[in-house]
Enzyme design. Structure first.
Site, PDB file in Angstrom:
ATOM      1  N   ASP A  74      -0.157  -2.950  -9.148  1.00 26.43           N
ATOM      2  CA  ASP A  74       0.062  -1.541  -9.476  1.00 26.43           C
ATOM      3  C   ASP A  74       1.551  -1.230  -9.636  1.00 26.43           C
ATOM      4  O   ASP A  74       2.029  -0.196  -9.199  1.00 26.43           O
ATOM      5  CB  ASP A  74      -0.567  -0.613  -8.432  1.00 26.43           C
ATOM      6  CG  ASP A  74      -0.645   0.841  -8.920  1.00 26.43           C
ATOM      7  OD1 ASP A  74      -0.695   1.036 -10.148  1.00 26.43           O
ATOM      8  OD2 ASP A  74      -0.642   1.761  -8.079  1.00 26.43           O
TER       9      ASP A  74
ATOM     10  N   GLY B  65      -6.496 -21.101  -6.457  1.00 29.58           N
ATOM     11  CA  GLY B  65      -7.753 -21.536  -7.036  1.00 29.58           C
ATOM     12  C   GLY B  65      -8.903 -21.533  -6.056  1.00 29.58           C
ATOM     13  O   GLY B  65      -9.708 -22.470  -6.036  1.00 29.58           O
ATOM     14  N   VAL B  66      -8.991 -20.489  -5.226  1.00 30.96           N
ATOM     15  CA  VAL B  66     -10.107 -20.363  -4.294  1.00 30.96           C
ATOM     16  C   VAL B  66     -10.598 -18.918  -4.283  1.00 30.96           C
ATOM     17  O   VAL B  66      -9.854 -17.991  -4.601  1.00 30.96           O
ATOM     18  CB  VAL B  66      -9.722 -20.750  -2.839  1.00 30.96           C
ATOM     19  CG1 VAL B  66      -9.273 -22.183  -2.756  1.00 30.96           C
ATOM     20  CG2 VAL B  66      -8.662 -19.802  -2.263  1.00 30.96           C
TER      21      VAL B  66
ATOM     22  N   GLY C 257       1.831  12.949  -6.849  1.00 34.23           N
ATOM     23  CA  GLY C 257       3.150  13.072  -7.459  1.00 34.23           C
ATOM     24  C   GLY C 257       4.168  12.152  -6.822  1.00 34.23           C
ATOM     25  O   GLY C 257       5.217  11.878  -7.395  1.00 34.23           O
ATOM     26  N   ASN C 258       3.881  11.660  -5.602  1.00 31.41           N
ATOM     27  CA  ASN C 258       4.763  10.700  -4.938  1.00 31.41           C
ATOM     28  C   ASN C 258       4.599   9.289  -5.491  1.00 31.41           C
ATOM     29  O   ASN C 258       5.392   8.393  -5.184  1.00 31.41           O
ATOM     30  CB  ASN C 258       4.504  10.649  -3.432  1.00 31.41           C
ATOM     31  CG  ASN C 258       5.319  11.653  -2.645  1.00 31.41           C
ATOM     32  OD1 ASN C 258       4.790  12.600  -2.082  1.00 31.41           O
ATOM     33  ND2 ASN C 258       6.632  11.451  -2.609  1.00 31.41           N
ATOM     34  N   SER C 259       3.549   9.057  -6.269  1.00 32.61           N
ATOM     35  CA  SER C 259       3.315   7.717  -6.814  1.00 32.61           C
ATOM     36  C   SER C 259       4.547   7.190  -7.525  1.00 32.61           C
ATOM     37  O   SER C 259       5.096   7.848  -8.412  1.00 32.61           O
ATOM     38  CB  SER C 259       2.150   7.744  -7.812  1.00 32.61           C
ATOM     39  OG  SER C 259       0.922   7.686  -7.164  1.00 32.61           O
TER      40      SER C 259
ATOM     41  N   HIS D   3      -0.266   2.844 -12.466  1.00 34.60           N
ATOM     42  CA  HIS D   3      -1.194   3.934 -12.754  1.00 34.60           C
ATOM     43  C   HIS D   3      -0.484   5.221 -13.171  1.00 34.60           C
ATOM     44  O   HIS D   3      -1.118   6.143 -13.669  1.00 34.60           O
ATOM     45  CB  HIS D   3      -2.132   4.188 -11.562  1.00 34.60           C
ATOM     46  CG  HIS D   3      -1.523   4.886 -10.401  1.00 34.60           C
ATOM     47  ND1 HIS D   3      -1.086   4.234  -9.271  1.00 34.60           N
ATOM     48  CD2 HIS D   3      -1.295   6.199 -10.157  1.00 34.60           C
ATOM     49  CE1 HIS D   3      -0.622   5.105  -8.397  1.00 34.60           C
ATOM     50  NE2 HIS D   3      -0.733   6.308  -8.917  1.00 34.60           N
TER      51      HIS D   3
END
Length: 506
Positions: free
Chosen positions: A154, A307-308, A249-251, A124
């Site tokens: 992410d 696949g569940v 800003g820490n992202s 992001h």
């Protein structure tokens, strides 16, 4: 003496040649290494000297990590037709429509993990970026390119051009213990190279934020825990929770232990104000290793699927489903032809263990599968008719729709976003605008791209993405295959003024 001198000279020359040959082969060899293998070579030659895990002296860890945590600034073209709450408020208040003026900017953090300039950050932070500028702790500045992204975790891998850059050592997030000291390093509020301390508050947190309809920057938006419901296992959340202060800003910044080892990538906060309120969340580095190595090697993540779809059990859910089992994952649906169906899993089974370990949270299964490739096998235990049964499931790649169908749908959706109707140009119109091809805009719908960007009725569209336009069919063809998500529209306003507008299409 001459013999001694000759011997020393021969030894020196031989050593230099050996070292030079080694360096040539070392570079060729390391190009094919995973990031973890590269780091072993790096730290063998550049050992860390830091305090022990039990020490409360964070100075050495902070000193080792800070040079390799970078400040990322991005600029991007606003989404076509996008309007913020502020735009709506002031636009209504003054009786006019507000439009973005020029490129928009955002910022975040990143962590250098390879001496030749590979950097991990959040998806992001860079997903909309047209331009990415990376500033190092020593004030050097670089332009970065996106190698690849993984919205499901992410995570993003970007690269700058450099050599012998400082890096953060990759740790082992499986060894992280609740209660141990950690440091968060990043650039909150544009305050570069900020270090905060706290403890690990919890592990395996699933907060329902990846893929949610929250704002663009996870740091600045409070999450809301979603109610239990059937879910397809695409978004992978198994966050490390910490009370080390994390802010906007820490992202993409580093969560490290007191040895200076990277154990997580800071990604989100829980807040009602958009600022730190005691809860921060980081993506475990063991999950990140797999994602980043896949991106570097293949350009995308090679992910296997069981696949569940399932529901995480608790007292309320168990009561609704009519089962007395209050822990585990209730299988709601099987993907036809998927690994689980092939292995013999049935709807109504309850997954109780993965690789022999009890499953209490959906994140335990998601993170485990998220580290694996298509073709890998995973052993699960299910509860069926009061008895436990063991199954070995071979993970399969994600099923995808035929390419032509997917492109057709994309073109239809994008055409609707344009919000206009068109007619081919007459001879008179071609002569008036001195063009050989084009269509005229006959209708513009409020709230869509042409309306928000002031392309009015009577405008002439001559090219889209450099392809000549003569009909609606030509428009469909031009918007079917977009390069890097860019839409370039060229033409003339009704008064004859030319325009060449570029839009970022999501």
């Amino acid at each position: 003496m001459k013999k001694v001198g000759l011997t020393l000279l021969t030894a020196f020359v031989g050593g230099a040649m050996a070292l030079g040959t080694y360096k040539v082969f070392e570079k060729k060899y390391t190009d094919n290494m995973s990031f973890e293998e590269r780091q072993k070579v790096y730290f063998t030659n550049n050992p860390l000297t830091v305090s022990s895990a039990g020490s409360v002296d964070f100075t050495q860890a902070a000193g080792a990590v800070t040079p390799a945590v970078v400040y990322i600034r991005t600029s991007y073209t606003p989404q076509s037709g996008g309007r913020s709450q502020m735009d709506d408020f002031f636009g209504d208040f003054f009786g006019q429509r507000m439009r973005p003026q020029g490129p928009q900017q955002a910022s975040g953090s990143g962590v250098i993990i390879s001496p030749d300039g590979y950097i991990v950050t959040n998806n992001h932070v860079v997903e909309k970026a047209d331009k990415i500028t990376v500033n190092l702790n020593d004030h050097r500045s670089f332009q970065a390119k996106v190698i690849g992204t993984d919205p499901n975790t992410d995570l993003a891998l970007i690269k700058i051009t450099g050599d012998n850059l400082p890096i953060v050592k990759l740790g082992n997030s499986d060894d992280v213990k609740v209660g141990e000291w950690v440091l968060a390093v990043g650039n909150p509020f544009n305050l570069t190279s900020t270090v905060t301390a706290g403890i690990v508050s919890a592990k395996g947190r699933n907060i329902g934020i990846i893929g949610s309809n929250q704002g663009d920057d996870d740091d600045s938006n409070p999450f809301q825990q979603q109610p239990s419901r059937p879910k397809l296992n695409k978004a992978i959340e198994s966050f490390i929770q910490t009370d080390a202060a994390i802010n906007p800003g820490n992202s993409g910044g580093a969560l490290v232990n007191t040895k200076g080892e990277l154990i997580g990538i800071n990604a989100a906060i829980a807040s009602h104000t958009g600022s730190y309120e005691g809860y921060g969340f980081a993506i475990p580095v063991n999950l990140a290793k797999k994602v980043l190595n896949d991106i570097k090697t293949y350009g995308s993540v090679k992910r296997g699927f069981i696949g569940v779809s399932f529901t995480e059990l608790n007292n309320d859910v168990a009561e609704k489903l009519g089962t007395n089992k209050t822990t585990g994952l209730y299988v709601n649906e099987l993907v036809k032809g998927g690994g689980a169906e092939a292995a013999g899993i049935r709807t109504g089974d309850i997954i109780t263990k993965v690789e022999g370990q009890p499953v209490y949270e959906s994140s335990q299964l998601q993170e485990h599968v998220g580290r694996m490739q298509p073709g890998d096998k995973i052993n699960v235990t299910v509860l069926r008719d009061g008895a436990e049964k063991n199954f070995s499931i071979t993970l399969k790649p994600e099923a995808t729709a035929p390419k032509t169908a997917a492109l057709s749908k994309s073109a239809e959706e994008l055409f609707n976003k344009l919000g206009a109707s068109f007619q081919p140009l007459t001879k008179e119109q071609k002569a008036k605008f001195n063009v050989n091809n084009g269509v005229v805009v006959t209708q513009v719908r409020p709230g869509r791209l042409f309306y928000e960007t002031d392309i009015p009725v009577g405008s002439i569209i001559t090219n889209i993405n450099k392809q000549p336009i003569n009909s609606v069919a030509d428009i469909d063809k031009a918007i079917t295959n977009l390069r890097n998500g860019n839409l370039i529209i060229t033409g003339y306003y009704p008064d004859g003024t030319s325009f060449n507008n570029m839009f970022q299409v999501q």
